[in-house]
Design a protein around this motif. Sequence first.
Motif, mmCIF file in Angstrom:
data_model
loop_
_atom_site.group_PDB
_atom_site.id
_atom_site.type_symbol
_atom_site.label_atom_id
_atom_site.label_comp_id
_atom_site.label_asym_id
_atom_site.label_seq_id
_atom_site.Cartn_x
_atom_site.Cartn_y
_atom_site.Cartn_z
ATOM 1 N N ASP A 118 37.902 52.065 34.131
ATOM 2 C CA ASP A 118 38.571 50.797 34.401
ATOM 3 C C ASP A 118 37.637 49.841 35.138
ATOM 4 O O ASP A 118 37.572 48.647 34.824
ATOM 5 C CB ASP A 118 39.823 51.065 35.248
ATOM 6 C CG ASP A 118 41.005 50.229 34.802
ATOM 7 O OD1 ASP A 118 41.075 49.906 33.607
ATOM 8 O OD2 ASP A 118 41.867 49.921 35.642
ATOM 9 N N THR A 119 36.904 50.366 36.106
ATOM 10 C CA THR A 119 35.985 49.531 36.888
ATOM 11 C C THR A 119 34.849 48.995 36.025
ATOM 12 O O THR A 119 34.440 47.835 36.167
ATOM 13 C CB THR A 119 35.412 50.345 38.069
ATOM 14 O OG1 THR A 119 36.492 50.794 38.892
ATOM 15 C CG2 THR A 119 34.471 49.503 38.904
ATOM 16 N N ILE A 120 34.336 49.824 35.108
ATOM 17 C CA ILE A 120 33.240 49.383 34.239
ATOM 18 C C ILE A 120 33.704 48.268 33.302
ATOM 19 O O ILE A 120 32.980 47.298 33.053
ATOM 20 C CB ILE A 120 32.676 50.580 33.453
ATOM 21 C CG1 ILE A 120 31.850 51.464 34.385
ATOM 22 C CG2 ILE A 120 31.829 50.116 32.273
ATOM 23 C CD1 ILE A 120 31.286 52.708 33.743
ATOM 24 N N VAL A 121 34.930 48.379 32.784
ATOM 25 C CA VAL A 121 35.461 47.322 31.906
ATOM 26 C C VAL A 121 35.524 45.997 32.655
ATOM 27 O O VAL A 121 35.097 44.947 32.145
ATOM 28 C CB VAL A 121 36.856 47.715 31.377
ATOM 29 C CG1 VAL A 121 37.524 46.523 30.681
ATOM 30 C CG2 VAL A 121 36.754 48.887 30.412
ATOM 31 N N VAL A 122 36.052 46.024 33.876
ATOM 32 C CA VAL A 122 36.153 44.805 34.683
ATOM 33 C C VAL A 122 34.758 44.285 35.038
ATOM 34 O O VAL A 122 34.488 43.080 34.944
ATOM 35 C CB VAL A 122 36.976 45.073 35.963
ATOM 36 C CG1 VAL A 122 36.929 43.861 36.885
ATOM 37 C CG2 VAL A 122 38.418 45.403 35.610
ATOM 38 N N SER A 182 37.586 36.554 35.238
ATOM 39 C CA SER A 182 37.311 37.847 34.605
ATOM 40 C C SER A 182 38.501 38.789 34.719
ATOM 41 O O SER A 182 38.870 39.477 33.760
ATOM 42 C CB SER A 182 36.080 38.490 35.244
ATOM 43 O OG SER A 182 34.957 37.632 35.160
ATOM 44 N N LEU A 183 39.110 38.834 35.903
ATOM 45 C CA LEU A 183 40.270 39.706 36.106
ATOM 46 C C LEU A 183 41.459 39.239 35.272
ATOM 47 O O LEU A 183 42.221 40.066 34.750
ATOM 48 C CB LEU A 183 40.644 39.739 37.592
ATOM 49 C CG LEU A 183 39.630 40.432 38.509
ATOM 50 C CD1 LEU A 183 40.020 40.240 39.972
ATOM 51 C CD2 LEU A 183 39.526 41.911 38.178
ATOM 52 N N ARG A 201 44.700 44.068 29.096
ATOM 53 C CA ARG A 201 44.158 45.396 28.774
ATOM 54 C C ARG A 201 44.483 46.382 29.887
ATOM 55 O O ARG A 201 44.882 47.527 29.630
ATOM 56 C CB ARG A 201 42.646 45.284 28.571
ATOM 57 C CG ARG A 201 41.943 46.611 28.258
ATOM 58 C CD ARG A 201 41.317 47.196 29.507
ATOM 59 N NE ARG A 201 40.783 48.539 29.271
ATOM 60 C CZ ARG A 201 40.570 49.415 30.221
ATOM 61 N NH1 ARG A 201 40.864 49.131 31.475
ATOM 62 N NH2 ARG A 201 40.070 50.606 29.924
ATOM 63 N N THR A 202 44.340 45.953 31.136
ATOM 64 C CA THR A 202 44.623 46.818 32.283
ATOM 65 C C THR A 202 46.087 47.245 32.305
ATOM 66 O O THR A 202 46.406 48.416 32.516
ATOM 67 C CB THR A 202 44.276 46.077 33.593
ATOM 68 O OG1 THR A 202 42.884 45.740 33.582
ATOM 69 C CG2 THR A 202 44.568 46.953 34.797
ATOM 70 N N SER A 232 42.456 49.603 42.617
ATOM 71 C CA SER A 232 41.103 49.560 43.180
ATOM 72 C C SER A 232 40.122 48.850 42.261
ATOM 73 O O SER A 232 39.175 48.217 42.730
ATOM 74 C CB SER A 232 40.607 50.976 43.492
ATOM 75 O OG SER A 232 40.355 51.700 42.302
ATOM 76 N N SER A 233 40.329 48.953 40.947
ATOM 77 C CA SER A 233 39.450 48.252 40.006
ATOM 78 C C SER A 233 39.560 46.745 40.181
ATOM 79 O O SER A 233 38.577 46.016 40.027
ATOM 80 C CB SER A 233 39.808 48.635 38.571
ATOM 81 O OG SER A 233 39.619 50.009 38.360
ATOM 82 N N VAL A 234 40.774 46.295 40.506
ATOM 83 C CA VAL A 234 41.002 44.856 40.670
ATOM 84 C C VAL A 234 40.544 44.391 42.044
ATOM 85 O O VAL A 234 39.860 43.369 42.162
ATOM 86 C CB VAL A 234 42.494 44.520 40.465
ATOM 87 C CG1 VAL A 234 42.769 43.056 40.786
ATOM 88 C CG2 VAL A 234 42.921 44.843 39.040
ATOM 89 N N TYR A 235 40.902 45.125 43.091
ATOM 90 C CA TYR A 235 40.679 44.630 44.443
ATOM 91 C C TYR A 235 39.518 45.273 45.183
ATOM 92 O O TYR A 235 38.717 44.572 45.792
ATOM 93 C CB TYR A 235 41.966 44.767 45.259
ATOM 94 C CG TYR A 235 42.955 43.669 44.926
ATOM 95 C CD1 TYR A 235 42.698 42.354 45.294
ATOM 96 C CD2 TYR A 235 44.111 43.942 44.227
ATOM 97 C CE1 TYR A 235 43.581 41.337 44.974
ATOM 98 C CE2 TYR A 235 45.006 42.931 43.898
ATOM 99 C CZ TYR A 235 44.741 41.630 44.284
ATOM 100 O OH TYR A 235 45.599 40.619 43.957
ATOM 101 N N VAL A 236 39.389 46.593 45.145
ATOM 102 C CA VAL A 236 38.319 47.224 45.926
ATOM 103 C C VAL A 236 36.950 46.902 45.334
ATOM 104 O O VAL A 236 36.058 46.394 46.037
ATOM 105 C CB VAL A 236 38.523 48.746 46.006
ATOM 106 C CG1 VAL A 236 37.363 49.408 46.752
ATOM 107 C CG2 VAL A 236 39.845 49.065 46.690
#
Length: 305
Positions: free
Chosen positions: A198-202, A225-226, A232-233, A272-276
């Motif tokens: 998820d983090t890599i996609v973002v 971007s988000l 998708r998320t 965490s993918s969105v905020y951290v």
Amino acid sequence: MADEKVYNFMGFSKAAVGLSLVLILISVVAIAYRGLSLGLDFTGGTLIEVEYEQAPAVPDIKQLLEEGGYQNFVVQKFGADTSILVRLQQGFSDEIGGEVLSALRSSGQSVELVRSEFVGAQVGEELREQGGLGLLLALGMIMIYISFRFQFKFSIGAVAALVHDVIITVGCFAVLQWDFDLNVLAAVLAVIGYSLNDTIVVSDRIRENFRKVRKETPTEIINISLTQTLSRTIVTGLTTLLVLVALYILGGEALEGFSKALIIGIVVGTYSSVYVASSSLLMMGISKEDLMIPVKEGEELDEIP
């Protein structure tokens, strides 16, 4: 993005980081002082197999054992519906089989003892230490991979998100004193894979927009971007959660801990993918210069896609 609505995700970044720090603090304190309720996979114990004349209900057996004063046990069917395995998180003795048999016979059903024996821990101290070192090595390799694929600041954010997800997921088991066994450990490792993907996609979309969008600030580019990856998320997270909820409801005791850990991990990992990870980029001062494609000699900047 002129005609599309852009959500101000980073407007809540400070509050989100504060929430994450509070949850991590609670989790660390719970793990340090309450500890995990380790299952038989980690502690070992006593295994007792009994044979019923008629197929019993597992919840009824659990109730009988609880009334007999037993705690931290696992009851499951073993092959035939009349064969039952009872695993107790306590030391083996010659009398333990007969004591359990007496507790089960108090219901009036005909029960025979098949075997009673000690079972060692499947995960010993040495294996736990090696697993911890392996996890640290994996996080280091992830940092190197993301540094090469994106940029070093992205690797810090990705690893911070992974550590955040693991600590909070494990912390929930410490706070609520749910059994932590090998199935739960497998779920925690699966959470790492899900969160990293998820983090890599973002991160990929953020890098693309930093190179493509010229006028907006880093905060605005991350919000764009988000927003672009939001659908998708949501779709990925909801479809995964539907499967896990079905596993939790229908999978029985064997999959209960596994599904609970994954449900918590998917929710925390998406957050965490969105905020951290994204907030970490802003705190480290990510800029367009960090992600600019090097200009080859003789090329004009405007020719770069």
